[in-house]
Design a protein around this motif. Structure first.
Motif, short mmCIF file in Angstrom:
data_model
loop_
_atom_site.label_atom_id
_atom_site.label_comp_id
_atom_site.label_asym_id
_atom_site.label_seq_id
_atom_site.Cartn_x
_atom_site.Cartn_y
_atom_site.Cartn_z
N ILE A 81 -6.31 9.34 0.77
CA ILE A 81 -5.78 8.36 -0.18
C ILE A 81 -5.98 8.84 -1.61
O ILE A 81 -5.10 8.65 -2.47
N VAL A 86 1.28 7.43 -2.58
CA VAL A 86 1.64 6.16 -1.95
C VAL A 86 0.82 5.99 -0.68
O VAL A 86 0.62 6.94 0.07
N VAL A 87 0.37 4.77 -0.44
CA VAL A 87 -0.28 4.39 0.82
C VAL A 87 0.53 3.25 1.42
O VAL A 87 0.88 2.29 0.73
N GLU A 89 0.58 0.56 4.80
CA GLU A 89 -0.11 0.04 5.98
C GLU A 89 0.62 -1.20 6.48
O GLU A 89 1.27 -1.91 5.71
N TYR A 103 -6.60 -2.12 -0.54
CA TYR A 103 -6.19 -1.75 -1.90
C TYR A 103 -7.39 -1.54 -2.81
O TYR A 103 -7.41 -0.61 -3.62
N ALA A 106 -8.80 1.76 -2.03
CA ALA A 106 -7.86 2.81 -2.45
C ALA A 106 -7.88 3.00 -3.96
O ALA A 106 -7.89 4.13 -4.46
N ASN A 110 -8.45 6.25 -6.31
CA ASN A 110 -7.17 6.73 -6.85
C ASN A 110 -6.63 5.66 -7.79
O ASN A 110 -6.01 4.68 -7.35
N VAL A 113 -2.75 4.76 -7.60
CA VAL A 113 -2.16 4.65 -6.26
C VAL A 113 -1.11 3.54 -6.21
O VAL A 113 -1.24 2.50 -6.86
N TYR A 115 0.19 1.11 -3.44
CA TYR A 115 -0.30 0.66 -2.14
C TYR A 115 0.63 -0.42 -1.62
O TYR A 115 0.80 -1.47 -2.24
N CYS A 116 1.24 -0.17 -0.47
CA CYS A 116 2.23 -1.08 0.10
C CYS A 116 1.71 -1.65 1.41
O CYS A 116 1.42 -0.91 2.35
N SER A 117 1.60 -2.99 1.47
CA SER A 117 1.26 -3.70 2.71
C SER A 117 2.51 -4.39 3.22
O SER A 117 3.07 -5.25 2.53
N TYR A 189 0.23 -2.76 -6.41
CA TYR A 189 0.00 -3.29 -5.07
C TYR A 189 1.24 -4.05 -4.65
O TYR A 189 1.70 -4.97 -5.37
#
Length: 360
Positions: A81, A86-87, A89, A103, A106, A110, A113, A115-117, A189
């Motif tokens: 991460i 990009v992350v 989940e 997040y 993460a 980072n 970052v 971060y996509c949920s 996020y």
């Protein structure tokens, strides 16, 4: 387009893997992090080495196995991460946090970052605790109420409309977040709900219902008029006619030498309408193949309803390479230019572990 962008993908099944597939086909490096038993969609189908859905959604990705309940593997996940752009989940809301890769964690490793949920109902309290599937999301959004047979019973779609639209919405939002970060350096996020993603389908419906009370959107589109209807052919197949504009209706009438129909453009699809009766008879006098040829020669918004096995041979599909074959498998394009520039088959479980270990 996304060359140099690294995506860490903790998702499984269909919606979010479709998101990361779209990013991979735009040039991003996608590292798929799987549990020791792998993405459940890897489950074998017949004699295939891996499941069909897994094959369809996971090409152009790398695979690594991490047990996120193991401290050493969780630390490795955070290292991935830390180096990512990009992350993604797709756990139920709260699960990623409990696993130590949410997040907050993460962002601690980072600061830029994205971060996509992606979940069925989002992270707000109302329904976050509930599981769901494509059919449920279609139901709550109102989309399923617009897909009914002649008796008024909702039709159960044979494709996962909500799951794919949710995946597309997530990839679109990630791209927007990448632009934002390029301009501001700020992280993002992204709480993407599959159900939310369906509401643009209903935007006309809600507005029209508010003004008129009509539940089914634009009345011209619901099979009410002869110019916008599904007609049966001689061989028991079907074609769609969408001649809403006068020019298309005129083209159809002239091509069939049916000038008497011109004034019946928006006449009703009722048994007492002679234009409707004649239209059904005319379409029933030619085969699907004949009407397909007609649709390519006469500009009247006519199209055949094709089965999956027939789609690949349609001239449009061929010319735009919308379905392409690699290693004997048919894949559907997610982008429509330079599709052949990059391809790697869906990875075997933890196929890239040794390669990624060198980056620790």
């Amino acid at each position: 387009m996304l060359s140099g962008i690294k995506v860490i993908d903790f998702s499984q099944y269909l919606p979010a893997p479709h998101t990361t597939l779209r990013l991979a086909e735009l040039g991003a490096e996608v590292i798929k992090v799987e549990s020791p038993v792998g993405d459940p969609s890897r489950a074998p189908s017949g004699e295939e080495e891996m499941g069909y859905i897994f094959q369809a959604q996971n090409r152009n990705k790398k695979s690594i196995v991490l047990n996120l309940k193991d401290e050493a593997d969780k630390e490795w996940a955070l290292q991935l991460i830390a180096a990512a752009d990009v992350v993604v989940e797709s756990y139920r809301p709260g699960v990623a946090d409990r696993l130590g890769i949410g997040y907050k964690e993460a962002l601690s490793v980072n600061e830029k970052v994205i971060y996509c949920s992606l979940s069925g109902y989002g992270r707000t309290e109302t329904m976050r605790h509930l599981g769901g599937h494509d059919l449920n999301y279609l139901s709550i959004s109102g989309v399923l109420s617009q897909l009914k047979d002649q008796t008024g019973r909702p039709i159960q779609p044979g494709t996962q409309l909500a799951d794919f639209i949710g995946g597309i919405t997530a990839s679109e939002t990630i791209l927007g977040a990448l632009v934002k970060r390029e301009r501001t350096g700020e992280p993002s996020y992204l709480d993407i709900s599959i159900t939310d993603s369906l509401f643009p389908f209903m935007s006309n419906h809600f507005l029209i219902e508010g003004y008129t009370g009509e539940q089914n959107g634009a009345d011209k589109l619901g099979g009410k008029y002869v110019c916008y209807y599904i007609y049966e052919t001689k061989d028991g197949r079907y074609v769609t006619l969408g001649a809403l504009e006068p020019k298309f209706w005129k083209n159809l009438c002239h091509a069939l030498n049916k000038e008497s129909w011109l004034t019946g453009h928006f006449s009703k699809t009722t048994d007492d309408n002679p234009v409707f009766k004649e239209l059904k008879e005319v379409f029933a006098n030619r085969t699907l193949a004949e009407w397909t040829q007609f649709s390519m020669e006469v500009d009247c918004c006519l199209a055949p309803i094709l089965e999956t096995s027939e789609v690949v041979n349609h001239p449009l599909v061929k010319s735009r390479n919308l379905v392409f074959t690699k290693q004997g498998v048919n894949y559907t394009a997610t982008r429509f230019s330079e599709q052949e520039s990059k391809f790697s088959p869906p990875p075997k479980l933890s196929q890239h572990a040794d390669e990624l270990k060198q980056l620790k």
